[in-house]
Design a protein around this motif. Structure first.
Motif, PDB file in Angstrom:
ATOM      1  N   SER A   7       0.835  -1.198   0.000  1.00 13.08           N
ATOM      2  CA  SER A   7       0.000   0.000   0.000  1.00 13.08           C
ATOM      3  C   SER A   7       0.870   1.248   0.000  1.00 13.08           C
ATOM      4  O   SER A   7       1.695   1.423   0.893  1.00 13.08           O
ATOM      5  CB  SER A   7      -0.922   0.010   1.219  1.00 13.08           C
ATOM      6  N   PRO A   8       0.678   2.129  -1.000  1.00 12.85           N
ATOM      7  CA  PRO A   8       1.512   3.322  -1.088  1.00 12.85           C
ATOM      8  C   PRO A   8       0.869   4.534  -0.415  1.00 12.85           C
ATOM      9  O   PRO A   8      -0.347   4.586  -0.217  1.00 12.85           O
ATOM     10  CB  PRO A   8       1.602   3.545  -2.596  1.00 12.85           C
ATOM     11  N   ASN A   9       1.726   5.478  -0.117  1.00 10.62           N
ATOM     12  CA  ASN A   9       1.273   6.754   0.416  1.00 10.62           C
ATOM     13  C   ASN A   9       2.185   7.825  -0.171  1.00 10.62           C
ATOM     14  O   ASN A   9       3.388   7.611  -0.301  1.00 10.62           O
ATOM     15  CB  ASN A   9       1.371   6.764   1.940  1.00 10.62           C
ATOM     16  N   TYR A  10       1.596   8.979  -0.556  1.00  6.93           N
ATOM     17  CA  TYR A  10       2.363  10.029  -1.219  1.00  6.93           C
ATOM     18  C   TYR A  10       2.086  11.390  -0.590  1.00  6.93           C
ATOM     19  O   TYR A  10       0.965  11.671  -0.149  1.00  6.93           O
ATOM     20  CB  TYR A  10       1.995  10.101  -2.707  1.00  6.93           C
ATOM     21  N   VAL A  11       3.090  12.227  -0.609  1.00  4.26           N
ATOM     22  CA  VAL A  11       2.871  13.622  -0.261  1.00  4.26           C
ATOM     23  C   VAL A  11       2.089  14.256  -1.401  1.00  4.26           C
ATOM     24  O   VAL A  11       2.211  13.851  -2.569  1.00  4.26           O
ATOM     25  CB  VAL A  11       4.226  14.335  -0.023  1.00  4.26           C
ATOM     26  N   ASP A  12       1.266  15.222  -1.086  1.00  3.05           N
ATOM     27  CA  ASP A  12       0.361  15.792  -2.091  1.00  3.05           C
ATOM     28  C   ASP A  12       1.107  16.316  -3.319  1.00  3.05           C
ATOM     29  O   ASP A  12       0.609  16.209  -4.448  1.00  3.05           O
ATOM     30  CB  ASP A  12      -0.465  16.915  -1.477  1.00  3.05           C
ATOM     31  N   SER A  13       2.284  16.868  -3.124  1.00  5.09           N
ATOM     32  CA  SER A  13       2.993  17.528  -4.223  1.00  5.09           C
ATOM     33  C   SER A  13       3.471  16.553  -5.302  1.00  5.09           C
ATOM     34  O   SER A  13       3.841  16.984  -6.397  1.00  5.09           O
ATOM     35  CB  SER A  13       4.175  18.323  -3.682  1.00  5.09           C
ATOM     36  N   VAL A  14       3.487  15.254  -5.013  1.00  7.91           N
ATOM     37  CA  VAL A  14       3.963  14.286  -6.016  1.00  7.91           C
ATOM     38  C   VAL A  14       2.871  13.334  -6.478  1.00  7.91           C
ATOM     39  O   VAL A  14       3.109  12.507  -7.363  1.00  7.91           O
ATOM     40  CB  VAL A  14       5.174  13.476  -5.497  1.00  7.91           C
ATOM     41  N   LYS A  15       1.700  13.449  -5.912  1.00 11.10           N
ATOM     42  CA  LYS A  15       0.611  12.549  -6.308  1.00 11.10           C
ATOM     43  C   LYS A  15       0.315  12.691  -7.794  1.00 11.10           C
ATOM     44  O   LYS A  15       0.232  13.793  -8.324  1.00 11.10           O
ATOM     45  CB  LYS A  15      -0.649  12.861  -5.487  1.00 11.10           C
ATOM     46  N   GLY A  16       0.181  11.549  -8.457  1.00  7.03           N
ATOM     47  CA  GLY A  16      -0.072  11.541  -9.888  1.00  7.03           C
ATOM     48  C   GLY A  16       1.178  11.619 -10.734  1.00  7.03           C
ATOM     49  O   GLY A  16       1.116  11.429 -11.953  1.00  7.03           O
ATOM     50  N   ARG A  17       2.324  11.903 -10.107  1.00  4.51           N
ATOM     51  CA  ARG A  17       3.585  11.998 -10.852  1.00  4.51           C
ATOM     52  C   ARG A  17       4.590  10.914 -10.438  1.00  4.51           C
ATOM     53  O   ARG A  17       5.339  10.421 -11.267  1.00  4.51           O
ATOM     54  CB  ARG A  17       4.231  13.366 -10.654  1.00  4.51           C
ATOM     55  N   PHE A  18       4.605  10.584  -9.159  1.00  4.98           N
ATOM     56  CA  PHE A  18       5.564   9.610  -8.624  1.00  4.98           C
ATOM     57  C   PHE A  18       4.844   8.319  -8.282  1.00  4.98           C
ATOM     58  O   PHE A  18       3.678   8.324  -7.862  1.00  4.98           O
ATOM     59  CB  PHE A  18       6.235  10.137  -7.362  1.00  4.98           C
ATOM     60  N   THR A  19       5.564   7.206  -8.437  1.00  9.17           N
ATOM     61  CA  THR A  19       5.038   5.901  -8.068  1.00  9.17           C
ATOM     62  C   THR A  19       6.093   5.128  -7.290  1.00  9.17           C
ATOM     63  O   THR A  19       7.217   4.954  -7.781  1.00  9.17           O
ATOM     64  CB  THR A  19       4.625   5.085  -9.296  1.00  9.17           C
ATOM     65  N   ILE A  20       5.733   4.682  -6.097  1.00 15.40           N
ATOM     66  CA  ILE A  20       6.635   3.859  -5.298  1.00 15.40           C
ATOM     67  C   ILE A  20       6.228   2.395  -5.460  1.00 15.40           C
ATOM     68  O   ILE A  20       5.030   2.078  -5.554  1.00 15.40           O
ATOM     69  CB  ILE A  20       6.610   4.277  -3.809  1.00 15.40           C
ATOM     70  N   SER A  21       7.224   1.532  -5.520  1.00 15.57           N
ATOM     71  CA  SER A  21       6.953   0.103  -5.626  1.00 15.57           C
ATOM     72  C   SER A  21       8.069  -0.663  -4.930  1.00 15.57           C
ATOM     73  O   SER A  21       9.145  -0.118  -4.690  1.00 15.57           O
ATOM     74  CB  SER A  21       6.830  -0.331  -7.090  1.00 15.57           C
ATOM     75  N   ARG A  22       7.801  -1.912  -4.623  1.00 13.97           N
ATOM     76  CA  ARG A  22       8.825  -2.746  -3.986  1.00 13.97           C
ATOM     77  C   ARG A  22       8.855  -4.106  -4.655  1.00 13.97           C
ATOM     78  O   ARG A  22       7.812  -4.649  -5.020  1.00 13.97           O
ATOM     79  CB  ARG A  22       8.592  -2.867  -2.478  1.00 13.97           C
TER      80      ARG A  22
END
Length: 115
Positions: free
Chosen positions: A56-71
């Motif tokens: 389950s990912p979580n993002y700071v608002d400023s990068v939502k829609g631009r950054f993707t975290i994965s493992r």
């Protein structure tokens, strides 16, 4: 002791993409929390994105829609895909993991976005 090594930083122009990697020296399959933070000159280190053991990912608002975290637990690696980069994304990016009761940090990788 788990060691984290970041890579993938560099100099890009605004609108371009980078993928950061965080390679762990041991299995990450049992690590409940891993995250990417960044620190720009003169600013405090801030959380960019995090991911739980379940993915389950979580993002700071400023990068939502631009950054993707994965493992990738098989590769013991966490990634941060960064698209549509902006000059304000310029910072040193650090990988972080909660191992037991302690946080472990990597050495950081520089990301510079020119306008």
């Amino acid at each position: 002791q788990v060691h984290l090594v970041e890579s993938g930083g560099g100099l890009v122009q605004a609108g371009e993409s980078l993928r950061l990697s965080c390679a762990a020296s041991a299995s990450i399959s049992s690590i409940s929390y891993m995250g990417w933070y960044r620190q720009a000159p003169g600013k405090q280190r801030e959380l960019v994105a995090s991911i739980t053991r379940g993915g389950s990912p979580n993002y700071v608002d400023s990068v939502k829609g631009r950054f993707t975290i994965s493992r990738d637990n098989a590769e013991n690696t966490v990634y941060l895909q960064m698209n549509s980069l902006k000059p304000e994304d310029t910072a040193v990016y650090y990988c972080n993991a909660l191992v037991g009761l302690a946080f472990t940090w990597g050495q950081g990788t520089q990301v510079t976005v020119s306008s």
